[in-house]
Design a protein around this motif. Structure first.
Motif, PDB file in Angstrom:
ATOM      1  N   VAL A  20       0.827  -1.207   0.000  1.00  0.00           N
ATOM      2  CA  VAL A  20       0.000   0.000   0.000  1.00  0.00           C
ATOM      3  C   VAL A  20       0.865   1.262   0.000  1.00  0.00           C
ATOM      4  CG1 VAL A  20      -1.664   1.336   1.339  1.00  0.00           C
ATOM      5  CG2 VAL A  20      -1.935  -1.141   1.124  1.00  0.00           C
ATOM      6  N   PHE A  21       1.902   1.245   0.842  1.00  0.00           N
ATOM      7  CA  PHE A  21       2.699   2.465   0.988  1.00  0.00           C
ATOM      8  C   PHE A  21       3.695   2.661  -0.148  1.00  0.00           C
ATOM      9  CE2 PHE A  21       1.177   2.242   5.360  1.00  0.00           C
ATOM     10  CZ  PHE A  21       0.847   3.557   5.580  1.00  0.00           C
ATOM     11  N   ALA A  22       3.868   1.666  -0.978  1.00  0.00           N
ATOM     12  CA  ALA A  22       4.771   1.826  -2.109  1.00  0.00           C
ATOM     13  C   ALA A  22       4.283   2.951  -3.028  1.00  0.00           C
ATOM     14  CB  ALA A  22       4.883   0.518  -2.887  1.00  0.00           C
ATOM     15  N   GLU A  23       2.994   3.219  -3.000  1.00  0.00           N
ATOM     16  CA  GLU A  23       2.428   4.289  -3.831  1.00  0.00           C
ATOM     17  C   GLU A  23       2.429   5.632  -3.113  1.00  0.00           C
ATOM     18  OE1 GLU A  23      -1.532   3.080  -4.275  1.00  0.00           O
ATOM     19  OE2 GLU A  23      -1.085   1.057  -5.023  1.00  0.00           O
ATOM     20  N   GLY A  24       2.936   5.643  -1.889  1.00  0.00           N
ATOM     21  CA  GLY A  24       2.837   6.865  -1.099  1.00  0.00           C
ATOM     22  C   GLY A  24       3.805   7.953  -1.537  1.00  0.00           C
ATOM     23  N   ARG A  25       3.414   9.187  -1.299  1.00  0.00           N
ATOM     24  CA  ARG A  25       4.306  10.320  -1.529  1.00  0.00           C
ATOM     25  C   ARG A  25       4.373  11.120  -0.232  1.00  0.00           C
ATOM     26  NH1 ARG A  25       3.185  13.961  -5.590  1.00  0.00           N
ATOM     27  NH2 ARG A  25       1.108  14.057  -4.653  1.00  0.00           N
ATOM     28  N   PRO A  26       5.368  10.813   0.566  1.00  0.00           N
ATOM     29  CA  PRO A  26       5.410  11.338   1.938  1.00  0.00           C
ATOM     30  C   PRO A  26       5.618  12.844   1.998  1.00  0.00           C
ATOM     31  CG  PRO A  26       7.442  10.188   1.403  1.00  0.00           C
ATOM     32  CD  PRO A  26       6.507   9.922   0.272  1.00  0.00           C
ATOM     33  N   LEU A  27       5.028  13.450   2.998  1.00  0.00           N
ATOM     34  CA  LEU A  27       5.241  14.869   3.254  1.00  0.00           C
ATOM     35  C   LEU A  27       6.690  15.098   3.687  1.00  0.00           C
ATOM     36  CD1 LEU A  27       2.019  15.702   5.316  1.00  0.00           C
ATOM     37  CD2 LEU A  27       2.391  15.951   2.850  1.00  0.00           C
ATOM     38  N   ARG A  28       7.105  16.367   3.594  1.00  0.00           N
ATOM     39  CA  ARG A  28       8.466  16.729   3.981  1.00  0.00           C
ATOM     40  C   ARG A  28       8.785  16.304   5.409  1.00  0.00           C
ATOM     41  NH1 ARG A  28      10.084  20.631   0.631  1.00  0.00           N
ATOM     42  NH2 ARG A  28      12.329  20.465   0.536  1.00  0.00           N
ATOM     43  N   SER A  29       7.786  16.370   6.279  1.00  0.00           N
ATOM     44  CA  SER A  29       8.037  16.065   7.696  1.00  0.00           C
ATOM     45  C   SER A  29       8.425  14.600   7.907  1.00  0.00           C
ATOM     46  CB  SER A  29       6.794  16.399   8.529  1.00  0.00           C
ATOM     47  OG  SER A  29       5.648  15.768   7.976  1.00  0.00           O
ATOM     48  N   MET A  30       8.233  13.791   6.885  1.00  0.00           N
ATOM     49  CA  MET A  30       8.607  12.387   7.000  1.00  0.00           C
ATOM     50  C   MET A  30      10.081  12.162   6.657  1.00  0.00           C
ATOM     51  SD  MET A  30       5.894  10.513   7.727  1.00  0.00           S
ATOM     52  CE  MET A  30       5.214  11.762   8.786  1.00  0.00           C
ATOM     53  N   ASP A  31      10.697  13.173   6.083  1.00  0.00           N
ATOM     54  CA  ASP A  31      12.048  12.998   5.545  1.00  0.00           C
ATOM     55  C   ASP A  31      13.049  12.342   6.508  1.00  0.00           C
ATOM     56  OD1 ASP A  31      11.233  13.911   3.173  1.00  0.00           O
ATOM     57  OD2 ASP A  31      12.192  15.900   3.275  1.00  0.00           O
ATOM     58  N   PRO A  32      13.155  12.826   7.742  1.00  0.00           N
ATOM     59  CA  PRO A  32      14.173  12.229   8.611  1.00  0.00           C
ATOM     60  C   PRO A  32      13.965  10.720   8.784  1.00  0.00           C
ATOM     61  CG  PRO A  32      13.267  14.230   9.600  1.00  0.00           C
ATOM     62  CD  PRO A  32      12.441  13.928   8.399  1.00  0.00           C
ATOM     63  N   LEU A  33      12.734  10.325   8.992  1.00  0.00           N
ATOM     64  CA  LEU A  33      12.472   8.908   9.201  1.00  0.00           C
ATOM     65  C   LEU A  33      12.736   8.106   7.930  1.00  0.00           C
ATOM     66  CD1 LEU A  33      11.557   7.070  11.472  1.00  0.00           C
ATOM     67  CD2 LEU A  33       9.219   7.278  10.648  1.00  0.00           C
ATOM     68  N   VAL A  34      12.313   8.649   6.810  1.00  0.00           N
ATOM     69  CA  VAL A  34      12.555   7.967   5.538  1.00  0.00           C
ATOM     70  C   VAL A  34      14.050   7.774   5.313  1.00  0.00           C
ATOM     71  CG1 VAL A  34      12.310   8.117   3.034  1.00  0.00           C
ATOM     72  CG2 VAL A  34      10.410   8.804   4.499  1.00  0.00           C
ATOM     73  N   ALA A  35      14.805   8.801   5.668  1.00  0.00           N
ATOM     74  CA  ALA A  35      16.259   8.709   5.483  1.00  0.00           C
ATOM     75  C   ALA A  35      16.843   7.566   6.307  1.00  0.00           C
ATOM     76  CB  ALA A  35      16.909  10.036   5.870  1.00  0.00           C
ATOM     77  N   GLU A  36      16.373   7.434   7.533  1.00  0.00           N
ATOM     78  CA  GLU A  36      16.897   6.358   8.381  1.00  0.00           C
ATOM     79  C   GLU A  36      16.541   4.985   7.836  1.00  0.00           C
ATOM     80  OE1 GLU A  36      15.878   6.841  12.481  1.00  0.00           O
ATOM     81  OE2 GLU A  36      16.785   8.839  12.624  1.00  0.00           O
ATOM     82  N   PHE A  37      15.358   4.855   7.321  1.00  0.00           N
ATOM     83  CA  PHE A  37      14.957   3.562   6.781  1.00  0.00           C
ATOM     84  C   PHE A  37      15.655   3.274   5.459  1.00  0.00           C
ATOM     85  CE2 PHE A  37      11.247   3.815   9.711  1.00  0.00           C
ATOM     86  CZ  PHE A  37      11.482   2.612  10.348  1.00  0.00           C
ATOM     87  N   ALA A  38      15.954   4.321   4.721  1.00  0.00           N
ATOM     88  CA  ALA A  38      16.715   4.133   3.480  1.00  0.00           C
ATOM     89  C   ALA A  38      18.090   3.553   3.813  1.00  0.00           C
ATOM     90  CB  ALA A  38      16.856   5.462   2.746  1.00  0.00           C
ATOM     91  N   GLN A  39      18.661   4.083   4.878  1.00  0.00           N
ATOM     92  CA  GLN A  39      19.961   3.581   5.314  1.00  0.00           C
ATOM     93  C   GLN A  39      19.859   2.099   5.698  1.00  0.00           C
ATOM     94  OE1 GLN A  39      22.884   5.324   5.318  1.00  0.00           O
ATOM     95  NE2 GLN A  39      23.797   3.337   5.783  1.00  0.00           N
ATOM     96  N   TRP A  40      18.841   1.781   6.437  1.00  0.00           N
ATOM     97  CA  TRP A  40      18.638   0.394   6.874  1.00  0.00           C
ATOM     98  C   TRP A  40      18.522  -0.521   5.658  1.00  0.00           C
ATOM     99  CZ3 TRP A  40      13.560  -2.018   9.092  1.00  0.00           C
ATOM    100  CH2 TRP A  40      13.864  -3.276   9.640  1.00  0.00           C
ATOM    101  N   LEU A  41      17.775  -0.038   4.691  1.00  0.00           N
ATOM    102  CA  LEU A  41      17.554  -0.804   3.475  1.00  0.00           C
ATOM    103  C   LEU A  41      18.878  -1.086   2.767  1.00  0.00           C
ATOM    104  CD1 LEU A  41      14.905  -1.801   2.384  1.00  0.00           C
ATOM    105  CD2 LEU A  41      14.625   0.312   1.121  1.00  0.00           C
ATOM    106  N   ARG A  42      19.785  -0.102   2.831  1.00  0.00           N
ATOM    107  CA  ARG A  42      21.084  -0.299   2.196  1.00  0.00           C
ATOM    108  C   ARG A  42      21.938  -1.283   2.984  1.00  0.00           C
ATOM    109  NH1 ARG A  42      22.354   5.313   2.557  1.00  0.00           N
ATOM    110  NH2 ARG A  42      20.292   6.014   1.889  1.00  0.00           N
ATOM    111  N   ASP A  43      21.773  -1.278   4.304  1.00  0.00           N
ATOM    112  CA  ASP A  43      22.654  -2.080   5.152  1.00  0.00           C
ATOM    113  C   ASP A  43      22.195  -3.524   5.325  1.00  0.00           C
ATOM    114  OD1 ASP A  43      24.097   0.150   5.442  1.00  0.00           O
ATOM    115  OD2 ASP A  43      23.430   0.639   7.483  1.00  0.00           O
ATOM    116  N   ASP A  44      20.924  -3.742   5.197  1.00  0.00           N
ATOM    117  CA  ASP A  44      20.382  -5.043   5.566  1.00  0.00           C
ATOM    118  C   ASP A  44      19.730  -5.708   4.359  1.00  0.00           C
ATOM    119  OD1 ASP A  44      18.942  -7.219   6.578  1.00  0.00           O
ATOM    120  OD2 ASP A  44      18.612  -6.230   8.515  1.00  0.00           O
ATOM    121  N   ALA A  45      20.407  -6.710   3.836  1.00  0.00           N
ATOM    122  CA  ALA A  45      19.913  -7.366   2.619  1.00  0.00           C
ATOM    123  C   ALA A  45      18.598  -8.100   2.867  1.00  0.00           C
ATOM    124  CB  ALA A  45      20.969  -8.340   2.097  1.00  0.00           C
ATOM    125  N   ASP A  46      18.447  -8.638   4.056  1.00  0.00           N
ATOM    126  CA  ASP A  46      17.208  -9.353   4.381  1.00  0.00           C
ATOM    127  C   ASP A  46      15.990  -8.441   4.243  1.00  0.00           C
ATOM    128  OD1 ASP A  46      18.463 -11.673   4.821  1.00  0.00           O
ATOM    129  OD2 ASP A  46      18.155 -11.745   7.002  1.00  0.00           O
TER     130      ASP A  46
END
Lengths: 235, 235
Positions: free
Chosen positions: B140-166
């Motif tokens: 569901v959220f793959a279609e989402g377009r997050p507000l600017r206020s989500m940026d910090p959290l998105v950034a952290e999860f992007a990092q996780w995504l890069r670090d964790d192949a699972d």
DNA sequence: CACTTCAGTTATACCTCGTAACGAGTGCGA
DNA sequence: TCGCACTCGTTACGAGGTATAACTGAAGTG
């Protein structure tokens, strides 16, 4: 806070009770609720088992008092937050204090907000303490102007405010608003909504469900709080 | 689902294990986790105490399996939600299924999401099951377009995504996105954020902390979900 | 058909909560 | 000041829980 000790016996009694609770908290910290055993506590203090029953009617009784104390501790932390300025800054500070206490005393947070004990009891005192925790949030949200999407929830809380004089008094005490005031249900909605909002991330963090996940729990909480502030258009 | 019974003995063993777990769930429903006692279960089945140790190494072992089963049950309910249409409608349906299961099986919800047992363990299997629960949210959220206020959290999860192949594989499995895709961290952020969001109100409701309050828990959850949908500008 | 393997039994050790019955000290009023 | 009452803390006990050990019987296996 509690009544001054009338007799030296009273004093001693009060002191022993405190010592027992202290030991209980220590055991709670390592071993969880299940680890709180009267026998172990007694041994730690240097008393022999059944002696504790002079001070607490039962283990559940002891736990119940610990719950009340914990609420009081959390409420004290929340109460100390500086609300001048109001708006989302104040809300963020409140949420930070909430999480700060929970992270500092995870076992206590789990004790009061976690799984209720077997045949869960709802001591009236606990409700009062919980309200003491949420009180400052009322102040912040009294200035809120909720989005349309909040309407259904605000309506339900307005109804509650009309039906329950206790709640109306509680809101009035923290905001100065009367139940008829349009801002009263808004304040109530905001405060009550803040609760699950914070509890969601804080309880998962404290319970260790975020371990191994690549984010800072504080960022997650901030984000949730921002959502809430946006919904009430806080300054 | 489980492997076919090779020998009749295997069959019998599997059946007895199931019967034990059934009785355990029944006892969990009335008496909480503390009420789950091997002796009582044995008596209920018509066996004598230590016999159960042929089937489960310990009480904790039994509870651990119950946790896994419960996750599986919740995941199954979530999996059945119709996601065609997507957007906030689908999100609402997912959240409704989540809460529906929790309300139907409150003891099980508290078992898996409540206070961790004494020396909390994090069985790898539980993590997998938890991911099965959140999987559909990714879609569901793959279609989402997050507000600017989500940026910090998105950034952290992007990092996780890069670090964790699972995790990258998990996201890919449900969305078809690769870790480099800009939508991948968005999906991950939304799904993970949905978890505390739902858990906040559902856990408080199930634990009975809303009793005596004048609102419908479903309205509260809907409101929280709406906040989330707004933040991701879901259709 | 003998042999192994496994289910289930009783006996036991240890821990918990909670009650009962008993000793010993303290504090209070006459 | 003396004695009584009250409270504290002790040991002894029973119920109920987890878990292990040792034994019995019956099923499956070659």
């Amino acid at each position: 806070m509690s009544g001054q000790a009338r007799s030296p016996r009273e004093r001693y009694r009060e002191q022993t009770r405190a010592e027992i609770k202290e030991a209980a908290v220590r055991q709670l910290a390592q071993g969880g609720v299940e680890g709180v055993a009267l026998l172990r506590i007694a041994k730690g203090i240097g008393m022999s088992g059944p002696a504790l029953y002079r001070y607490f009617a039962s283990r559940d009784d002891l736990l119940a008092e610990m719950v009340v104390d914990a609420y009081e501790g959390l409420a004290a932390d929340i109460r100390e937050v500086d609300l001048t300025g109001g708006g989302r800054t104040a809300l963020g500070a409140l949420a930070g204090a909430f999480r700060g206490w929970a992270v500092r005393e995870p076992h206590l947070y789990l004790l009061i907000q976690g799984t209720p004990v077997p045949g869960f009891r709802a001591p009236a005192e606990s409700v009062l303490r919980a309200r003491a925790v949420l009180g400052p949030f009322l102040k912040v949200f009294a200035e809120g102007r909720p989005l349309r999407s909040m309407d259904p929830l605000v309506a339900e809380f307005a109804q509650w405010l009309r039906d329950d004089a206790d709640v109306a008094a509680w809101v009035g005490q923290w905001t100065g608003l009367s139940a008829e005031d349009a801002a009263a249900p808004v304040a109530l909605t905001g405060a009550v909504l803040a609760w699950p909002q914070m509890h969601g991330s804080v309880s998962l963090e404290v319970a260790g469900h975020f371990s191994g996940m690549g984010h800072r729990p504080a960022t997650l909480l901030d984000t949730q709080v921002t959502l809430l502030a946006d919904a009430f258009q806080l300054a």
